[in-house]
Design a protein around this motif. Sequence first.
Motif, PDB file in Angstrom:
ATOM      1  N   PHE A 257       0.835  -1.201   0.000  1.00  0.00           N
ATOM      2  CA  PHE A 257       0.000   0.000   0.000  1.00  0.00           C
ATOM      3  C   PHE A 257       0.873   1.254   0.000  1.00  0.00           C
ATOM      4  O   PHE A 257       1.875   1.329   0.702  1.00  0.00           O
ATOM      5  CB  PHE A 257      -0.883  -0.014   1.255  1.00  0.00           C
ATOM      6  N   LYS A 258       0.445   2.253  -0.806  1.00  0.00           N
ATOM      7  CA  LYS A 258       1.142   3.543  -0.795  1.00  0.00           C
ATOM      8  C   LYS A 258       0.201   4.697  -0.461  1.00  0.00           C
ATOM      9  O   LYS A 258       0.516   5.512   0.405  1.00  0.00           O
ATOM     10  CB  LYS A 258       1.810   3.803  -2.148  1.00  0.00           C
ATOM     11  N   HIS A 259      -0.954   4.751  -1.143  1.00  0.00           N
ATOM     12  CA  HIS A 259      -1.811   5.923  -0.946  1.00  0.00           C
ATOM     13  C   HIS A 259      -3.246   5.589  -1.349  1.00  0.00           C
ATOM     14  O   HIS A 259      -3.487   4.778  -2.239  1.00  0.00           O
ATOM     15  CB  HIS A 259      -1.299   7.097  -1.796  1.00  0.00           C
ATOM     16  N   LEU A 260      -4.189   6.246  -0.663  1.00  0.00           N
ATOM     17  CA  LEU A 260      -5.602   6.062  -0.957  1.00  0.00           C
ATOM     18  C   LEU A 260      -6.269   7.424  -1.122  1.00  0.00           C
ATOM     19  O   LEU A 260      -6.015   8.356  -0.355  1.00  0.00           O
ATOM     20  CB  LEU A 260      -6.298   5.297   0.181  1.00  0.00           C
ATOM     21  N   GLU A 261      -7.125   7.523  -2.137  1.00  0.00           N
ATOM     22  CA  GLU A 261      -7.958   8.702  -2.326  1.00  0.00           C
ATOM     23  C   GLU A 261      -9.407   8.243  -2.424  1.00  0.00           C
ATOM     24  O   GLU A 261      -9.713   7.234  -3.070  1.00  0.00           O
ATOM     25  CB  GLU A 261      -7.586   9.459  -3.615  1.00  0.00           C
ATOM     26  N   LEU A 262     -10.295   8.981  -1.761  1.00  0.00           N
ATOM     27  CA  LEU A 262     -11.729   8.758  -1.871  1.00  0.00           C
ATOM     28  C   LEU A 262     -12.341  10.037  -2.416  1.00  0.00           C
ATOM     29  O   LEU A 262     -12.215  11.109  -1.805  1.00  0.00           O
ATOM     30  CB  LEU A 262     -12.337   8.403  -0.498  1.00  0.00           C
ATOM     31  N   ILE A 263     -13.006   9.931  -3.558  1.00  0.00           N
ATOM     32  CA  ILE A 263     -13.487  11.114  -4.259  1.00  0.00           C
ATOM     33  C   ILE A 263     -15.006  11.035  -4.418  1.00  0.00           C
ATOM     34  O   ILE A 263     -15.535  10.040  -4.942  1.00  0.00           O
ATOM     35  CB  ILE A 263     -12.827  11.225  -5.645  1.00  0.00           C
ATOM     36  N   ALA A 264     -15.697  12.078  -3.940  1.00  0.00           N
ATOM     37  CA  ALA A 264     -17.154  12.144  -4.078  1.00  0.00           C
ATOM     38  C   ALA A 264     -17.504  12.401  -5.537  1.00  0.00           C
ATOM     39  O   ALA A 264     -17.014  13.348  -6.151  1.00  0.00           O
ATOM     40  CB  ALA A 264     -17.703  13.252  -3.196  1.00  0.00           C
ATOM     41  N   ILE A 265     -18.344  11.521  -6.093  1.00  0.00           N
ATOM     42  CA  ILE A 265     -18.761  11.672  -7.493  1.00  0.00           C
ATOM     43  C   ILE A 265     -20.171  12.247  -7.567  1.00  0.00           C
ATOM     44  O   ILE A 265     -20.414  13.268  -8.199  1.00  0.00           O
ATOM     45  CB  ILE A 265     -18.686  10.322  -8.228  1.00  0.00           C
ATOM     46  N   TYR A 266     -21.101  11.571  -6.886  1.00  0.00           N
ATOM     47  CA  TYR A 266     -22.490  12.030  -6.927  1.00  0.00           C
ATOM     48  C   TYR A 266     -23.225  11.455  -5.723  1.00  0.00           C
ATOM     49  O   TYR A 266     -23.360  10.233  -5.592  1.00  0.00           O
ATOM     50  CB  TYR A 266     -23.156  11.574  -8.232  1.00  0.00           C
ATOM     51  N   GLU A 267     -23.627  12.327  -4.829  1.00  0.00           N
ATOM     52  CA  GLU A 267     -24.356  11.951  -3.626  1.00  0.00           C
ATOM     53  C   GLU A 267     -23.694  10.766  -2.915  1.00  0.00           C
ATOM     54  O   GLU A 267     -22.684  10.930  -2.264  1.00  0.00           O
ATOM     55  CB  GLU A 267     -25.831  11.660  -3.977  1.00  0.00           C
TER      56      GLU A 267
ATOM     57  N   HIS B 146       0.402   2.781   5.894  1.00  0.00           N
ATOM     58  CA  HIS B 146       1.599   3.248   5.182  1.00  0.00           C
ATOM     59  C   HIS B 146       2.588   2.100   4.930  1.00  0.00           C
ATOM     60  O   HIS B 146       3.050   1.449   5.871  1.00  0.00           O
ATOM     61  CB  HIS B 146       2.291   4.353   5.988  1.00  0.00           C
ATOM     62  N   ASN B 147       2.862   1.836   3.645  1.00  0.00           N
ATOM     63  CA  ASN B 147       3.851   0.830   3.222  1.00  0.00           C
ATOM     64  C   ASN B 147       3.484  -0.594   3.660  1.00  0.00           C
ATOM     65  O   ASN B 147       4.340  -1.481   3.679  1.00  0.00           O
ATOM     66  CB  ASN B 147       5.245   1.189   3.756  1.00  0.00           C
ATOM     67  N   ALA B 148       2.221  -0.842   3.978  1.00  0.00           N
ATOM     68  CA  ALA B 148       1.804  -2.169   4.448  1.00  0.00           C
ATOM     69  C   ALA B 148       1.686  -3.145   3.287  1.00  0.00           C
ATOM     70  O   ALA B 148       1.192  -2.803   2.212  1.00  0.00           O
ATOM     71  CB  ALA B 148       0.469  -2.068   5.183  1.00  0.00           C
ATOM     72  N   GLY B 149       2.139  -4.372   3.516  1.00  0.00           N
ATOM     73  CA  GLY B 149       1.946  -5.437   2.547  1.00  0.00           C
ATOM     74  C   GLY B 149       0.577  -6.063   2.725  1.00  0.00           C
ATOM     75  O   GLY B 149      -0.182  -5.717   3.645  1.00  0.00           O
ATOM     76  N   LEU B 150       0.263  -7.018   1.834  1.00  0.00           N
ATOM     77  CA  LEU B 150      -1.053  -7.647   1.884  1.00  0.00           C
ATOM     78  C   LEU B 150      -1.290  -8.339   3.213  1.00  0.00           C
ATOM     79  O   LEU B 150      -2.377  -8.250   3.790  1.00  0.00           O
ATOM     80  CB  LEU B 150      -1.195  -8.648   0.733  1.00  0.00           C
ATOM     81  N   ALA B 151      -0.275  -9.035   3.743  1.00  0.00           N
ATOM     82  CA  ALA B 151      -0.450  -9.747   5.016  1.00  0.00           C
ATOM     83  C   ALA B 151      -0.806  -8.785   6.139  1.00  0.00           C
ATOM     84  O   ALA B 151      -1.662  -9.085   6.991  1.00  0.00           O
ATOM     85  CB  ALA B 151       0.827 -10.520   5.362  1.00  0.00           C
TER      86      ALA B 151
ATOM     87  N   LEU C  96      -0.400   1.744  -5.324  1.00  0.00           N
ATOM     88  CA  LEU C  96       0.517   0.812  -4.685  1.00  0.00           C
ATOM     89  C   LEU C  96       1.966   1.281  -4.840  1.00  0.00           C
ATOM     90  O   LEU C  96       2.268   2.187  -5.614  1.00  0.00           O
ATOM     91  CB  LEU C  96       0.342  -0.588  -5.274  1.00  0.00           C
ATOM     92  N   HIS C  97       2.841   0.628  -4.096  1.00  0.00           N
ATOM     93  CA  HIS C  97       4.229   1.062  -4.012  1.00  0.00           C
ATOM     94  C   HIS C  97       4.937   1.055  -5.359  1.00  0.00           C
ATOM     95  O   HIS C  97       5.836   1.875  -5.612  1.00  0.00           O
ATOM     96  CB  HIS C  97       4.977   0.162  -3.022  1.00  0.00           C
TER      97      HIS C  97
ATOM     98  N   ARG D 108      -9.086  -6.654  -0.966  1.00  0.00           N
ATOM     99  CA  ARG D 108      -9.480  -7.431  -2.141  1.00  0.00           C
ATOM    100  C   ARG D 108      -8.680  -7.018  -3.370  1.00  0.00           C
ATOM    101  O   ARG D 108      -8.203  -7.863  -4.134  1.00  0.00           O
ATOM    102  CB  ARG D 108     -10.974  -7.262  -2.409  1.00  0.00           C
ATOM    103  N   ALA D 109      -8.514  -5.724  -3.560  1.00  0.00           N
ATOM    104  CA  ALA D 109      -7.746  -5.229  -4.708  1.00  0.00           C
ATOM    105  C   ALA D 109      -6.297  -5.680  -4.635  1.00  0.00           C
ATOM    106  O   ALA D 109      -5.706  -6.078  -5.655  1.00  0.00           O
ATOM    107  CB  ALA D 109      -7.820  -3.708  -4.762  1.00  0.00           C
ATOM    108  N   MET D 110      -5.720  -5.650  -3.445  1.00  0.00           N
ATOM    109  CA  MET D 110      -4.324  -6.068  -3.292  1.00  0.00           C
ATOM    110  C   MET D 110      -4.172  -7.559  -3.544  1.00  0.00           C
ATOM    111  O   MET D 110      -3.182  -8.006  -4.134  1.00  0.00           O
ATOM    112  CB  MET D 110      -3.798  -5.677  -1.911  1.00  0.00           C
ATOM    113  N   ARG D 111      -5.151  -8.354  -3.101  1.00  0.00           N
ATOM    114  CA  ARG D 111      -5.093  -9.793  -3.365  1.00  0.00           C
ATOM    115  C   ARG D 111      -5.163 -10.073  -4.861  1.00  0.00           C
ATOM    116  O   ARG D 111      -4.429 -10.920  -5.390  1.00  0.00           O
ATOM    117  CB  ARG D 111      -6.243 -10.507  -2.644  1.00  0.00           C
TER     118      ARG D 111
END
Length: 352
Positions: A138-148, A190-195, A157-158, A222-225
Amino acid sequence: MRYELTERRQLILKLVIQEYIESPARPVASETLQRKYNLQYSSATIRNELAALEELGLLTHLHTSAGRIPTDAGYRYFVENLMERQALSPQEQRTIQHQFYQVRGELEQWIHLAAAVLARIAHNAAVVMPPRSLEVRFKHLELIAIYETVILLVLVLHDGTIKQQTLTSEQPYSQDELSQVAQRFNQQLHNAGLAEVERLERTDWEPPLSAFEQTVLELIARAMRQLEGQINERLYHDGLLEMLQQPEFSQPERIRQAIAILEEGKGINPLIPQALSSNGVQVVIGGEHVEDAMREYSVVLARYGRGRDLAGVVGIFGPTRMPYPRSISSVRYISSVMSDLLAELYGQRPDA
């Protein structure tokens, strides 16, 4: 299996394999060996030794009056005990280095160049797996409001891989609220692996995760797996036409089989994890393959890159009647060049 061969049998086996590889797949007769290589043995003696090598399972013949051809075991003995290392000539090395120098900053181009160079040198098909992290982190996450209540999740990812997915929440969230949720995960993962991500799925957070946050965490895991399972699925290949010019591909069915293997990667992909976890060049010959469709082919593979941070695989795929010395030396050299380029591109030291 261990074989205790006399020097004479080793010499005859080596010459049979060399002759068979260099010829257009013609069985090798005792008279050919005696005449071409000026052997100081009678034809009868050579025939006896050929028969002995056949009894050991290192040679075989197609019909009674034919000469001998190598078996998979014979090729294996040759690669491990008889083969003379053939380094690429200084001129070839300079040419290759110059070609890579011209595209040194363009990762996509030198991956394609590596496949083209290997195919040209070995007169067989070449495969290249692009470099990527062997551990999804894992490197970074963004959550973006699209519609309601519709939200776009962007996971980075890294190794630079980006995964996007939309999700629907039970209640609307403002962009500020979504940014706060994303920031919480960015700090915790931050920098976490799947495990580590999977462990955090089972951990009680403080403060506790909301239902929405729990859904986001599950989507991240799920995405990382999925991405970790796809590490070796993207293989570039080149040299199909070079390989199909060989006599082994005179039948349409054999041609279709070879194309399917390269296009679908089913027989080659299972070999990638072992190549990524090994040092040096890996050679898999004929019947050593697990996949039935691969039993008439050999694969020469080597990893390149920087430890587990970033690595890929280069290799050659062709019939078992393969010029092993040159194939192995070319794969070894190209993997070294690509490791150096990758280190230069990312400013880090390559694999030792």
